[in-house]
Design a protein around this motif. Structure first.
Motif, PDB file in Angstrom:
ATOM      1  N   UNK A 105      11.807 -19.073 -30.679  1.00 24.96           N
ATOM      2  CA  UNK A 105      12.184 -18.854 -32.081  1.00 24.96           C
ATOM      3  C   UNK A 105      11.191 -19.518 -33.025  1.00 24.96           C
ATOM      4  N   UNK A 106      10.660 -20.677 -32.645  1.00 22.85           N
ATOM      5  CA  UNK A 106       9.675 -21.369 -33.475  1.00 22.85           C
ATOM      6  C   UNK A 106       8.409 -20.532 -33.591  1.00 22.85           C
ATOM      7  N   UNK A 107       7.984 -19.956 -32.459  1.00 22.51           N
ATOM      8  CA  UNK A 107       6.791 -19.094 -32.481  1.00 22.51           C
ATOM      9  C   UNK A 107       7.005 -17.877 -33.385  1.00 22.51           C
ATOM     10  N   UNK A 108       8.177 -17.254 -33.253  1.00 22.59           N
ATOM     11  CA  UNK A 108       8.468 -16.063 -34.042  1.00 22.59           C
ATOM     12  C   UNK A 108       8.393 -16.357 -35.535  1.00 22.59           C
ATOM     13  N   UNK A 109       8.974 -17.467 -35.938  1.00 23.63           N
ATOM     14  CA  UNK A 109       8.986 -17.841 -37.354  1.00 23.63           C
ATOM     15  C   UNK A 109       7.607 -18.269 -37.829  1.00 23.63           C
ATOM     16  N   UNK A 110       6.917 -19.043 -36.981  1.00 26.93           N
ATOM     17  CA  UNK A 110       5.617 -19.591 -37.376  1.00 26.93           C
ATOM     18  C   UNK A 110       4.593 -18.486 -37.590  1.00 26.93           C
ATOM     19  N   UNK A 111       4.514 -17.502 -36.682  1.00 22.50           N
ATOM     20  CA  UNK A 111       3.489 -16.463 -36.845  1.00 22.50           C
ATOM     21  C   UNK A 111       3.774 -15.623 -38.075  1.00 22.50           C
ATOM     22  N   UNK A 112       5.039 -15.335 -38.304  1.00 27.19           N
ATOM     23  CA  UNK A 112       5.372 -14.515 -39.463  1.00 27.19           C
ATOM     24  C   UNK A 112       5.041 -15.225 -40.759  1.00 27.19           C
ATOM     25  N   UNK A 113       5.310 -16.537 -40.815  1.00 28.57           N
ATOM     26  CA  UNK A 113       5.064 -17.295 -42.040  1.00 28.57           C
ATOM     27  C   UNK A 113       3.584 -17.575 -42.240  1.00 28.57           C
ATOM     28  N   UNK A 114       2.858 -17.807 -41.133  1.00 30.64           N
ATOM     29  CA  UNK A 114       1.458 -18.199 -41.255  1.00 30.64           C
ATOM     30  C   UNK A 114       0.513 -17.009 -41.275  1.00 30.64           C
ATOM     31  N   UNK A 115       1.032 -15.807 -41.056  1.00 28.95           N
ATOM     32  CA  UNK A 115       0.169 -14.629 -41.001  1.00 28.95           C
ATOM     33  C   UNK A 115      -0.558 -14.457 -42.323  1.00 28.95           C
ATOM     34  N   UNK A 116      -1.854 -14.279 -42.276  1.00 28.66           N
ATOM     35  CA  UNK A 116      -2.648 -14.157 -43.499  1.00 28.66           C
ATOM     36  C   UNK A 116      -3.848 -13.255 -43.231  1.00 28.66           C
ATOM     37  N   UNK A 117      -3.998 -12.233 -44.054  1.00 27.95           N
ATOM     38  CA  UNK A 117      -5.137 -11.350 -43.914  1.00 27.95           C
ATOM     39  C   UNK A 117      -6.393 -12.033 -44.429  1.00 27.95           C
ATOM     40  N   UNK A 118      -7.534 -11.454 -44.077  1.00 23.53           N
ATOM     41  CA  UNK A 118      -8.794 -11.963 -44.593  1.00 23.53           C
ATOM     42  C   UNK A 118      -8.776 -11.920 -46.122  1.00 23.53           C
ATOM     43  N   UNK A 119      -9.348 -12.958 -46.740  1.00 14.74           N
ATOM     44  CA  UNK A 119      -9.514 -12.920 -48.187  1.00 14.74           C
ATOM     45  C   UNK A 119     -10.421 -11.741 -48.525  1.00 14.74           C
ATOM     46  N   UNK A 120     -10.197 -11.057 -49.674  1.00 12.87           N
ATOM     47  CA  UNK A 120     -11.002  -9.873 -50.003  1.00 12.87           C
ATOM     48  C   UNK A 120     -12.506 -10.096 -49.897  1.00 12.87           C
ATOM     49  N   UNK A 121     -12.998 -11.215 -50.428  1.00 12.94           N
ATOM     50  CA  UNK A 121     -14.445 -11.468 -50.392  1.00 12.94           C
ATOM     51  C   UNK A 121     -14.947 -11.588 -48.958  1.00 12.94           C
ATOM     52  N   UNK A 122     -14.155 -12.235 -48.090  1.00 14.35           N
ATOM     53  CA  UNK A 122     -14.559 -12.376 -46.680  1.00 14.35           C
ATOM     54  C   UNK A 122     -14.535 -11.026 -45.972  1.00 14.35           C
ATOM     55  N   UNK A 123     -13.510 -10.223 -46.261  1.00 12.34           N
ATOM     56  CA  UNK A 123     -13.424  -8.901 -45.656  1.00 12.34           C
ATOM     57  C   UNK A 123     -14.603  -8.035 -46.091  1.00 12.34           C
ATOM     58  N   UNK A 124     -14.916  -8.073 -47.384  1.00 15.69           N
ATOM     59  CA  UNK A 124     -16.032  -7.285 -47.919  1.00 15.69           C
ATOM     60  C   UNK A 124     -17.337  -7.662 -47.234  1.00 15.69           C
ATOM     61  N   UNK A 125     -17.579  -8.956 -47.097  1.00  9.18           N
ATOM     62  CA  UNK A 125     -18.825  -9.409 -46.478  1.00  9.18           C
ATOM     63  C   UNK A 125     -18.856  -9.080 -44.985  1.00  9.18           C
TER      64      UNK A 125
END
Length: 400
Positions: A105-125
């Protein structure tokens, strides 16, 4: 207070058929298009991040973190079973197994909360680096699980001067503001405007105006009339905004010349059947231009008895909305006869104004008799009744 201890967890490998999305996984729903894109990415580069789950009483593994990846693996294998030969981890899937339910349950909650896409500038580069390394748009899209349209737009941003992307990364400008900079073709002006807008909340339109102060919209009536192909064939410069689907033209003098030349050519064609055809570069003909002129009307036609009967039949069917295409064409021919046409006598004394409307389409006024041709129009009975009593041009000039 009791403290739960989350134990270390080993990575084990399981057949794809033995895995399912656990009820603990907070991402129970998934966008099919997003799964398809992620499946493309997995087929291209394989699985680079393991899944996490717990073994149930039946020996199957419920995935608590990585449900989208699990669905995408299944989709990739369904589409192309041979993908497991290139990427064995899609057949024998690595899963970090939780020692107990608390850990799961800790893993399930942690990944969902910590999930973060690349910042736009990083993705662009990142996209830009792949392109520079020789990857095409399709490859980049599959690698990142994105649409090709998304990649094209990001690559347009990747071509911006580095200071613009640095400002985006630092939060000094928004992504929308960065998009506006893609219309610029002058790096010096780009950097000048960037310095002026950093830290300010400006609209994309304001930035585009600053970057292209003299630009003409592709929807300008002159551009619509001339046509972008003709404009560029004549050497005209323009650029298309990938983000707003607009076009900007940068050679106003050339556009004006092409506009006037085409307008005169069209007026010459119209003038072949009228005594005169005057050109106006405005988008309408002011009333003052025609107030001393007289309109000429078509000479209405007459239908034969048989045509009249047929007209009534077709009109009745048209009112009932049961007229087929052949019937509509036949009715239009009969209507044209009733509407009539202009006679050669009328054309010999009347003329028209030719101009381009706000929608870029060629417009021709109703035929008119000028005061200078009124005497001849009266003599030939083109003008009769009240119109024939108006003063001629000579009389107007001689009046006290």
């Amino acid at each position: 207070m009791k403290t739960e201890i989350i134990a270390a967890a080993p990575i084990q490998y399981f057949p794809l058929a033995q895995l399912y999305v656990s009820d603990m996984n907070p991402r129970q729903d998934a966008d099919p298009e997003g799964i398809d894109l992620l499946a493309d990415s997995l087929a291209m580069i394989g699985l680079i991040q393991n899944l996490s789950g717990t073994v149930d009483a039946d020996g199957r593994v419920g995935i608590v973190a990585g449900g989208r990846r699990l669905r995408a693996i299944a989709r990739a294998v369904e589409r192309d079973p041979t993908v497991t030969k290139r990427h064995p981890e899609l057949a024998s899937v690595p899963v970090r197994i939780a020692a107990d339910e608390a850990t799961a349950r800790a893993w399930a909650s942690a990944e969902n909360a910590a999930r973060e896409d690349l910042a736009p500038a990083d993705e662009i580069r990142a996209y830009g680096r792949m392109k520079d390394a020789g990857a095409d748009v399709s490859t980049i899209a599959r690698s990142f699980g994105k649409t090709e349209a998304h990649v094209y737009r990001r690559l347009a941003l990747a071509a911006l001067p580095a200071p613009v992307l640095d400002a985006l990364k630092a939060g000094q400008i928004s992504l929308g503001m960065a998009k506006a900079f893609t219309v610029s073709q002058d790096e010096a002006l780009t950097l000048q405007v960037l310095a002026e807008v950093k830290g300010r909340d400006l609209s994309e339109h304001q930035i585009k105006r600053a970057l292209q102060p003299d630009a003409i919209s592709g929807t300008d009536r002159r551009a619509l009339f001339v046509g972008l192909d003709a404009y560029t064939a004549a050497g005209g410069r323009m650029n298309r905004d990938l983000f707003s689907d607009t076009t900007a033209l940068h050679d106003a003098d050339l556009l004006d010349r092409l506009f006037i030349e085409k307008l005169k050519e069209e007026a010459a064609k119209v003038g072949e059947v009228w005594k005169w055809a005057d050109v106006s570069t405005d988008s309408y003909i002011p009333y003052g231009t025609t107030e001393k002129m007289d309109r000429v009307y078509r000479v209405e036609g007459e239908l034969t008895e048989a045509q009249s009967e047929r007209y009534d039949e077709l009109a009745e069917l048209a009112n009932g909305d049961v007229l087929d295409e052949a019937g509509k064409a036949e009715l239009a021919e009969l209507v044209a006869i009733l509407d009539g046409d202009y006679t050669d006598t009328q054309r010999a004394v009347a003329g028209v104004f030719v101009y381009v409307g706000s929608d870029g389409r060629l417009c021709v006024t109703n035929p008119l008799v000028s005061p200078y041709d009124r005497d001849e129009a009266i003599e030939t009975q083109v003008l009769t009744g009240h119109a024939a009593t108006r003063l001629s041009a000579d009389s107007v000039e001689d009046a006290p």
